[in-house]
Design a protein around this motif. Structure first.
Motif, PDB file in Angstrom:
ATOM      1  N   TYR A 145      18.993  45.856 -13.466  1.00  0.00           N
ATOM      2  CA  TYR A 145      20.070  46.358 -12.628  1.00  0.00           C
ATOM      3  C   TYR A 145      21.383  46.079 -13.356  1.00  0.00           C
ATOM      4  CZ  TYR A 145      22.464  47.277  -8.140  1.00  0.00           C
ATOM      5  OH  TYR A 145      23.244  47.798  -7.128  1.00  0.00           O
ATOM      6  N   SER A 146      22.135  47.118 -13.649  1.00  0.00           N
ATOM      7  CA  SER A 146      23.280  46.975 -14.550  1.00  0.00           C
ATOM      8  C   SER A 146      24.313  45.983 -14.036  1.00  0.00           C
ATOM      9  CB  SER A 146      23.941  48.336 -14.797  1.00  0.00           C
ATOM     10  OG  SER A 146      24.434  48.901 -13.589  1.00  0.00           O
ATOM     11  N   HIS A 147      24.554  45.946 -12.738  1.00  0.00           N
ATOM     12  CA  HIS A 147      25.538  45.025 -12.187  1.00  0.00           C
ATOM     13  C   HIS A 147      25.241  43.576 -12.586  1.00  0.00           C
ATOM     14  CE1 HIS A 147      28.144  43.089  -9.176  1.00  0.00           C
ATOM     15  NE2 HIS A 147      27.114  42.288  -8.977  1.00  0.00           N
ATOM     16  N   ASP A 148      23.955  43.220 -12.574  1.00  0.00           N
ATOM     17  CA  ASP A 148      23.572  41.849 -12.906  1.00  0.00           C
ATOM     18  C   ASP A 148      23.924  41.520 -14.352  1.00  0.00           C
ATOM     19  OD1 ASP A 148      22.573  41.856 -10.343  1.00  0.00           O
ATOM     20  OD2 ASP A 148      20.469  42.010 -10.947  1.00  0.00           O
ATOM     21  N   TRP A 149      23.811  42.511 -15.226  1.00  0.00           N
ATOM     22  CA  TRP A 149      24.154  42.292 -16.632  1.00  0.00           C
ATOM     23  C   TRP A 149      25.647  42.001 -16.793  1.00  0.00           C
ATOM     24  CZ3 TRP A 149      21.081  41.728 -20.795  1.00  0.00           C
ATOM     25  CH2 TRP A 149      19.720  42.011 -20.621  1.00  0.00           C
ATOM     26  N   PHE A 150      26.463  42.660 -16.005  1.00  0.00           N
ATOM     27  CA  PHE A 150      27.904  42.446 -16.145  1.00  0.00           C
ATOM     28  C   PHE A 150      28.284  41.031 -15.710  1.00  0.00           C
ATOM     29  CE2 PHE A 150      27.941  47.225 -15.239  1.00  0.00           C
ATOM     30  CZ  PHE A 150      27.669  47.503 -16.569  1.00  0.00           C
ATOM     31  N   THR A 151      27.601  40.519 -14.695  1.00  0.00           N
ATOM     32  CA  THR A 151      27.855  39.148 -14.283  1.00  0.00           C
ATOM     33  C   THR A 151      27.414  38.172 -15.371  1.00  0.00           C
ATOM     34  OG1 THR A 151      27.600  39.740 -11.956  1.00  0.00           O
ATOM     35  CG2 THR A 151      27.369  37.408 -12.516  1.00  0.00           C
ATOM     36  N   ARG A 152      26.255  38.426 -15.969  1.00  0.00           N
ATOM     37  CA  ARG A 152      25.775  37.544 -17.044  1.00  0.00           C
ATOM     38  C   ARG A 152      26.737  37.537 -18.225  1.00  0.00           C
ATOM     39  NH1 ARG A 152      19.693  40.034 -16.939  1.00  0.00           N
ATOM     40  NH2 ARG A 152      18.957  38.998 -15.044  1.00  0.00           N
ATOM     41  N   THR A 153      27.153  38.718 -18.652  1.00  0.00           N
ATOM     42  CA  THR A 153      28.045  38.772 -19.810  1.00  0.00           C
ATOM     43  C   THR A 153      29.391  38.137 -19.489  1.00  0.00           C
ATOM     44  OG1 THR A 153      28.641  41.051 -19.193  1.00  0.00           O
ATOM     45  CG2 THR A 153      26.973  40.783 -20.895  1.00  0.00           C
ATOM     46  N   ALA A 154      29.866  38.305 -18.254  1.00  0.00           N
ATOM     47  CA  ALA A 154      31.153  37.721 -17.867  1.00  0.00           C
ATOM     48  C   ALA A 154      31.078  36.194 -17.862  1.00  0.00           C
ATOM     49  CB  ALA A 154      31.574  38.235 -16.492  1.00  0.00           C
ATOM     50  N   THR A 155      30.032  35.642 -17.262  1.00  0.00           N
ATOM     51  CA  THR A 155      29.924  34.185 -17.224  1.00  0.00           C
ATOM     52  C   THR A 155      29.726  33.617 -18.623  1.00  0.00           C
ATOM     53  OG1 THR A 155      27.566  34.422 -16.663  1.00  0.00           O
ATOM     54  CG2 THR A 155      29.096  34.063 -14.845  1.00  0.00           C
ATOM     55  N   ASN A 156      28.989  34.306 -19.460  1.00  0.00           N
ATOM     56  CA  ASN A 156      28.801  33.836 -20.829  1.00  0.00           C
ATOM     57  C   ASN A 156      30.092  33.918 -21.633  1.00  0.00           C
ATOM     58  OD1 ASN A 156      26.088  33.188 -20.490  1.00  0.00           O
ATOM     59  ND2 ASN A 156      25.409  35.245 -21.018  1.00  0.00           N
ATOM     60  N   PHE A 157      30.863  34.963 -21.418  1.00  0.00           N
ATOM     61  CA  PHE A 157      32.158  35.082 -22.091  1.00  0.00           C
ATOM     62  C   PHE A 157      33.078  33.926 -21.702  1.00  0.00           C
ATOM     63  CE2 PHE A 157      36.593  36.509 -21.846  1.00  0.00           C
ATOM     64  CZ  PHE A 157      36.813  36.895 -23.171  1.00  0.00           C
ATOM     65  N   ILE A 158      33.073  33.585 -20.419  1.00  0.00           N
ATOM     66  CA  ILE A 158      33.914  32.477 -19.957  1.00  0.00           C
ATOM     67  C   ILE A 158      33.458  31.167 -20.594  1.00  0.00           C
ATOM     68  CG2 ILE A 158      34.549  31.097 -17.938  1.00  0.00           C
ATOM     69  CD1 ILE A 158      34.396  33.741 -16.315  1.00  0.00           C
ATOM     70  N   ARG A 159      32.143  30.950 -20.650  1.00  0.00           N
ATOM     71  CA  ARG A 159      31.637  29.717 -21.257  1.00  0.00           C
ATOM     72  C   ARG A 159      32.075  29.577 -22.713  1.00  0.00           C
ATOM     73  NH1 ARG A 159      26.662  31.165 -18.657  1.00  0.00           N
ATOM     74  NH2 ARG A 159      26.281  29.860 -16.826  1.00  0.00           N
ATOM     75  N   ILE A 160      31.932  30.654 -23.458  1.00  0.00           N
ATOM     76  CA  ILE A 160      32.190  30.553 -24.888  1.00  0.00           C
ATOM     77  C   ILE A 160      33.679  30.482 -25.208  1.00  0.00           C
ATOM     78  CG2 ILE A 160      32.357  32.980 -25.620  1.00  0.00           C
ATOM     79  CD1 ILE A 160      30.344  32.310 -27.833  1.00  0.00           C
ATOM     80  N   ASN A 161      34.514  30.898 -24.257  1.00  0.00           N
ATOM     81  CA  ASN A 161      35.965  30.912 -24.491  1.00  0.00           C
ATOM     82  C   ASN A 161      36.710  29.906 -23.626  1.00  0.00           C
ATOM     83  OD1 ASN A 161      36.550  33.250 -26.463  1.00  0.00           O
ATOM     84  ND2 ASN A 161      35.150  34.156 -24.974  1.00  0.00           N
TER      85      ASN A 161
END
Length: 464
Positions: free
Chosen positions: A192-208
């Motif tokens: 489900y594409s929406h779930d991917w956007f949440t994953r990428t957003a949380t990972n982006f926040i972690r790495i930055n």
């Protein structure tokens, strides 16, 4: 590179985008200095109505996390989207130009051009890491309008807004390449594409987490998959509304919004967990009013609240949207503001937050004083919208007056929003001086565009 269906493997591969997987190293151990400027996150829902959240009067759909966001920040009652449909509204948000001056004024495939500066291009020189995840809609592959050419370091999602109707796509865009989702081929519904956007957003926040960043998270919920007609409210489960005696489409819509709410909660919790909460300002809004595609009736949940109209209308229900802004310790918790502002104000607001300057000649003004509870000296005399899917329509707000022009050759309708929020009584005949003043403004409100000429009224085209 091979593509795999396993979610954990694909997430690890997404780490190559700078979107770290859960096993990424703890950056706190790297000794990087804490950012001096606040992180900026703008979360944009798609077709979420003014009345779809609990903190805006919704009584059936559960939105505890967005209600918490409002309780911890400032809730605006008079904020406006850039347009009554997707692409021009997003153009206004990112470029600081209203729909009479922006490059993109409708949902046709017109891309941003190199000279169209976005908020990401303004923030990058101020040392912000920039990312956009979700729905773009401002330029397809091979054009000058893709995110990576407009200041975004990282991009993952849908370029094309019609492609974004499908919540189970076979691919998404990872920067300038297609990212295959093997779990969705041949009609399968693995991801489900929406779930991917949440994953990428949380990972982006972690790495930055140890540097300042700007994240534009443009979710597609609760937009319908228009091509599926009355089965277009795509969601993996209708929980927690499965037992409600509602039409299935309405259960799905409610489930979509609650899913969105839950994921906003995950982002808020992560900010606290990483101890960057106090240094992050979060904006939440919607690109326009509620839709009537996918088999839903916007009246079922009173999605426009007390407002007249829905998506594709220039009445308040089509353009007035929820806006919540939270910045712990800086924005007064639990506050409500009736300050009138709009999407084209976001760019100069973000620029002032970041301590940089917006470009000359934009339509927006910074709303940072309002956010911080100080005197808002810069105010709009007029707000302007134009809409091209039904011929040529215009709307203007001037103080408490709202004017709607349904066609170039039609007279202005005039409403007093202070006395008539639902725009039920046209008072143009009683206030000729106000009508004249607005008509004079309309003579210079817009610039001519080869892509968006003034044209006669026509039947509504296929929706996007």
């Amino acid at each position: 590179m091979k593509f795999f269906a396993g979610a954990s493997i694909v997430l690890a591969a997404l780490g190559g985008l700078g979107v770290a997987c859960a096993q990424s190293p703890d950056l706190r151990a790297l000794g990087a200095p804490a950012p001096a400027k606040p992180n900026i996150i703008f979360i944009l829902a798609d077709d979420l109505g003014y009345g779809d959240l609990g903190c805006y009067g919704q009584e059936k759909i559960r939105t505890p996390n967005l209600d918490r966001l409002a309780a911890e920040g400032m809730r605006f009652t008079q904020c406006y989207a850039g347009s009554t449909v997707c692409a021009p509204s997003r153009c206004c948000l990112l470029t600081g130009m209203h729909s009479g001056h922006g490059r993109i004024r409708g949902n046709a495939r017109v891309p941003l051009e190199p000279g169209d500066l976005t908020v990401a291009e303004i923030l990058k020189p101020a040392a912000y890491k920039t990312a956009v995840f979700g729905k773009w809609g401002l330029g397809n592959e091979g054009t000058t309008g893709i995110p990576n050419k407009h200041g975004f370091d990282e991009w993952f999602g849908y370029l094309d807004q019609v492609h974004a109707h499908n919540y189970y796509p076979e691919f998404l865009w990872r920067n300038e390449r297609q990212w295959q989702l093997r779990g969705n081929v041949n009609g399968q519904k693995g991801f489900y594409s929406h779930d991917w956007f949440t994953r990428t957003a949380t990972n982006f926040i972690r790495i930055n987490q140890k540097r300042q960043f700007f994240l534009y998270l443009a979710y597609t919920i609760p937009h319908a998959n228009n091509e599926l007609k009355d089965k277009g409210m795509e969601v993996p489960s209708d929980a927690p509304y499965s037992k409600e005696a509602w039409p299935q489409q309405e259960k799905n819509k409610a489930a979509m919004i609650t899913r969105l709410d839950s994921d906003v909660g995950k982002l808020l919790d992560l900010l606290k967990q990483l101890k960057v909460d106090q240094n992050t300002i979060v904006f939440f809004s919607s690109d326009n009013g509620p839709h009537q595609e996918g088999g839903v009736d916007p009246k079922f949940f009173r999605s426009s609240g007390p407002l007249r109209g829905i998506k594709r209308d220039l009445y308040e229900g089509g353009i007035r949207v929820p806006m919540i802004v939270r910045w712990p310790g800086r924005i007064k918790a639990g506050s409500t503001s009736d300050q009138v502002w709009t999407f084209w104000d976001f760019l100069p607001t973000a620029a002032e937050i970041a301590g940089t300057k917006p470009p000359q000649g934009i339509d927006g003004v910074s709303m940072l004083p309002t956010l911080l509870g100080t005197n808002q000296t810069h105010q709009h005399e007029f707000l302007y919208w134009e809409f091209h899917e039904r011929g040529f329509q215009q709307a203007v707000r001037m103080g408490d007056w709202k004017a709607v022009k349904s066609a170039a050759d039609k007279p202005l309708e005039l409403y007093d929003l202070k006395m008539d929020l639902g725009e039920m009584t046209n008072v143009a005949a009683h206030h000729p001086e106000i009508v004249t003043r607005i008509e004079d403004y309309l003579k210079t409100a817009r610039s001519e565009s080869k892509d968006w000429p003034i044209k006669p009224a026509m039947a509504q085209p296929k929706s996007q």
